[in-house]
Design a protein around this motif. Structure first.
Motif, PDB file in Angstrom:
ATOM      1  N   GLY A  53       6.396  -3.185   2.940  1.00  8.22           N
ATOM      2  CA  GLY A  53       6.086  -4.346   2.124  1.00  8.22           C
ATOM      3  C   GLY A  53       7.236  -5.295   1.889  1.00  8.22           C
ATOM      4  N   ILE A  54       8.431  -4.952   2.421  1.00 10.79           N
ATOM      5  CA  ILE A  54       9.628  -5.778   2.192  1.00 10.79           C
ATOM      6  C   ILE A  54      10.216  -6.179   3.540  1.00 10.79           C
ATOM      7  CG2 ILE A  54      11.911  -5.905   1.135  1.00 10.79           C
ATOM      8  CD1 ILE A  54      11.024  -3.482  -0.605  1.00 10.79           C
ATOM      9  N   THR A  55      10.336  -7.495   3.786  1.00 14.93           N
ATOM     10  CA  THR A  55      10.977  -7.966   5.002  1.00 14.93           C
ATOM     11  C   THR A  55      11.927  -9.106   4.656  1.00 14.93           C
ATOM     12  OG1 THR A  55       9.229  -9.559   5.485  1.00 14.93           O
ATOM     13  CG2 THR A  55       8.996  -7.358   6.436  1.00 14.93           C
ATOM     14  N   ASP A  56      12.907  -9.318   5.529  1.00 15.80           N
ATOM     15  CA  ASP A  56      13.872 -10.392   5.297  1.00 15.80           C
ATOM     16  C   ASP A  56      14.381 -10.912   6.625  1.00 15.80           C
ATOM     17  OD1 ASP A  56      16.392 -10.691   2.666  1.00 15.80           O
ATOM     18  OD2 ASP A  56      15.373 -12.199   3.875  1.00 15.80           O
ATOM     19  N   LYS A  57      14.807 -12.181   6.617  1.00 13.20           N
ATOM     20  CA  LYS A  57      15.287 -12.829   7.832  1.00 13.20           C
ATOM     21  C   LYS A  57      16.688 -12.366   8.167  1.00 13.20           C
ATOM     22  CE  LYS A  57      12.582 -17.029   7.065  1.00 13.20           C
ATOM     23  NZ  LYS A  57      12.627 -18.499   6.832  1.00 13.20           N
ATOM     24  N   SER A  67       5.914  -7.881   9.972  1.00 15.46           N
ATOM     25  CA  SER A  67       5.206  -7.303   8.828  1.00 15.46           C
ATOM     26  C   SER A  67       5.605  -5.842   8.735  1.00 15.46           C
ATOM     27  CB  SER A  67       3.697  -7.441   9.000  1.00 15.46           C
ATOM     28  OG  SER A  67       3.272  -6.781  10.177  1.00 15.46           O
ATOM     29  N   ARG A  68       5.495  -5.259   7.568  1.00 15.95           N
ATOM     30  CA  ARG A  68       5.819  -3.842   7.389  1.00 15.95           C
ATOM     31  C   ARG A  68       4.816  -3.270   6.380  1.00 15.95           C
ATOM     32  NH1 ARG A  68      10.819  -0.748   6.733  1.00 15.95           N
ATOM     33  NH2 ARG A  68      10.212   1.382   7.260  1.00 15.95           N
ATOM     34  N   SER A  69       3.667  -2.894   6.906  1.00 16.20           N
ATOM     35  CA  SER A  69       2.619  -2.352   6.037  1.00 16.20           C
ATOM     36  C   SER A  69       2.763  -0.841   5.848  1.00 16.20           C
ATOM     37  CB  SER A  69       1.233  -2.679   6.576  1.00 16.20           C
ATOM     38  OG  SER A  69       1.121  -2.221   7.902  1.00 16.20           O
ATOM     39  N   THR A  70       3.459  -0.173   6.766  1.00 17.98           N
ATOM     40  CA  THR A  70       3.687   1.264   6.645  1.00 17.98           C
ATOM     41  C   THR A  70       5.165   1.563   6.872  1.00 17.98           C
ATOM     42  OG1 THR A  70       3.354   1.776   8.980  1.00 17.98           O
ATOM     43  CG2 THR A  70       1.377   1.742   7.582  1.00 17.98           C
TER      44      THR A  70
END
Lengths: 112, 110
Positions: A53-57, A67-70
């Motif tokens: 649920g957390i992503t960054d450039k 995306s990071r759903s899992t």
């Protein structure tokens, strides 16, 4: 324990096409990364994630999305492919700060 | 900002020694060293977590000077298998990511 796996290994795209590069790790690592490596050059960070649920450039995010759903999966999406995106893409993961980072085998992408 | 590696390239004869340097303009949380063979993924060599720390296995070792924000990789009595590109990865105090240098291409000839 497969480590970090990436699919596909090779792909040729036409200009303007889109695709998703898949990355999966089975080590329960929180941190995941996408790098690109142009011929004879170093590794440039595209995007990263410190947990589901957390992503960054990173340094070079333009033209990509993630995306990071899992915890296990961290797909990289290329929209409207351009020749400048021809590169080798590496996914990597590690448990957390100051931990060893493991790389996947890479995806070699050519945009014509 | 990525760390600076030197030299960019080095050619050795088997049995000779080499030193690869990595320097950062920012305070470092840790330094990671990798080797990459042509057409393959980078492979982890070692991680240095504390200033003054030195590590090594086989004939490859490294040091970390936290105050100078520098690390050095030492390859002694080089073997043909040491050929490849060596990258240092600098981890800043946020601890969230590694930034890699441009690499040092090492060639070991018989």
């Amino acid at each position: 324990n497969a480590g970090v796996t990436q699919t596909p290994k090779f792909r040729i795209l036409k200009i303007g096409q889109s695709m998703t590069l898949q990355c999966t790790q089975d080590m329960n690592h929180n941190y995941m990364y996408w790098y690109r490596q142009d011929p004879g050059m170093g590794l440039k960070l595209i995007y990263y994630s410190v947990g589901a649920g957390i992503t960054d450039k990173g340094e070079v995010p333009n033209g990509y999305n993630v995306s990071r759903s899992t915890t296990e999966d961290f797909p990289l999406r290329l929209e409207l492919a351009a020749p400048s995106q021809t590169s080798v893409y590496f996914c990597a993961s590690r448990p957390g700060p100051r931990d060893t980072q493991y790389f996947g085998p890479g995806t070699r992408l050519t945009v014509l | 900002q990525q760390p600076v590696q030197s030299p960019q390239a080095v050619i050795l004869r088997e049995g000779e020694d080499a030193v690869i340097n990595c320097s950062s303009s920012k305070a470092l949380y840790s330094v990671h060293w990798y080797r990459q063979k042509h057409g393959e993924a980078p492979v982890f060599l070692m991680i240095l977590l504390k200033g003054g720390e030195q590590k090594g296995h086989d004939k490859i070792s490294a040091s970390f000077n936290e105050k100078k924000q520098q690390s050095s990789l030492y390859l002694t009595a080089s073997q043909l298998s040491y050929s490849g590109t060596y990258f240092c990865g600098a981890e800043e105090t946020s601890g969230s990511r590694l930034t890699f240098g441009e690499g040092t291409q090492l060639t070991v000839n018989p």
